[in-house]
Design an enzyme around this catalytic site. Structure first.
Site, mmCIF file in Angstrom:
data_model
loop_
_atom_site.group_PDB
_atom_site.id
_atom_site.type_symbol
_atom_site.label_atom_id
_atom_site.label_comp_id
_atom_site.label_asym_id
_atom_site.label_seq_id
_atom_site.Cartn_x
_atom_site.Cartn_y
_atom_site.Cartn_z
ATOM 1 N N GLU A 192 -16.985 -21.461 -56.520
ATOM 2 C CA GLU A 192 -18.082 -21.996 -55.705
ATOM 3 C C GLU A 192 -17.565 -22.538 -54.381
ATOM 4 O OE1 GLU A 192 -20.683 -23.184 -59.652
ATOM 5 O OE2 GLU A 192 -19.458 -24.714 -58.668
ATOM 6 N N ASP A 227 -20.821 -28.630 -67.224
ATOM 7 C CA ASP A 227 -21.800 -29.670 -67.553
ATOM 8 C C ASP A 227 -21.116 -30.849 -68.241
ATOM 9 O OD1 ASP A 227 -23.971 -28.162 -66.533
ATOM 10 O OD2 ASP A 227 -24.116 -27.059 -68.423
ATOM 11 N N ASN A 282 -16.793 -25.536 -59.057
ATOM 12 C CA ASN A 282 -15.582 -24.859 -59.518
ATOM 13 C C ASN A 282 -14.945 -24.160 -58.310
ATOM 14 O OD1 ASN A 282 -16.700 -22.184 -59.244
ATOM 15 N ND2 ASN A 282 -17.618 -22.381 -61.270
#
Length: 175
Positions: free
Chosen positions: A56, A119, A53
């Site tokens: 990150e 996920d 993301n």
């Protein structure tokens, strides 16, 4: 398997031995290796792709988030592509030898619950790549799946019917 995902949350399971073996297997089988690593993206170089993301990515490149810095990070890590999820701003796909592509967010600008969205994105992205889709095709479908999941409360899944409905509805908006 037609693709392998390493999802690492820095608990020590995905160490260098596991990663090296996984890379060897994916090379031998010519299948994609996808990385989802919250804290150690730099420890998994030369994979096929990753889905960090924006936060990150900013841990690695600094707060000045730009397409150019994302492209440089993709190159530094040796990935064929880097799919950065940017919340309600959609996604950014940077590929080797291709123009970067912004993918608009699907659904409401205000998510109900983002639990499991990353996920879902990597799972659908992996399925797309394993099925022979291009990076952009797989990313666009994963974007739909992520957009559906964030509109549900708690850890949720997306059905194939919901996914097809979202793709069809948005295709009508584009015409």
């Amino acid at each position: 398997a037609d693709a392998i995902i390493i999802s690492d949350y820095n608990y020590g399971v995905a160490d260098h031995t596991v990663y090296d073996l996984t890379r060897q297997i994916t090379r031998e089988r010519s299948i994609p290796l996808l990385i989802d690593s919250r804290f150690r993206l730099g420890d998994f170089p030369n994979a096929t792709t990753a889905t960090p993301n924006q936060d990150e990515v900013e841990q690695l490149i600094g707060k000045d988030f730009t397409v150019e810095k994302c492209a440089a990070l993709r190159e530094k890590l040796g990935f064929e592509s880097l799919l950065v999820t940017c919340g309600n701003q959609g996604m950014l796909l940077v590929e080797k030898n291709a123009e970067p592509k912004r993918i608009a967010a699907i659904g409401s600008a205000e998510p109900v619950d983002v639990t499991g969205a990353g996920d879902t994105v990597i799972a659908v992205y992996a399925l797309g790549l394993a099925s022979g889709l291009s990076f952009i095709e797989a990313a666009e479908i994963a974007n739909h799946a992520g957009g559906i999941v964030v509109m549900k409360k708690g850890t949720a899944s997306v059905s194939s019917a919901e996914l097809l409905e979202s793709i069809e509805a948005n295709a009508k908006l584009d015409t």
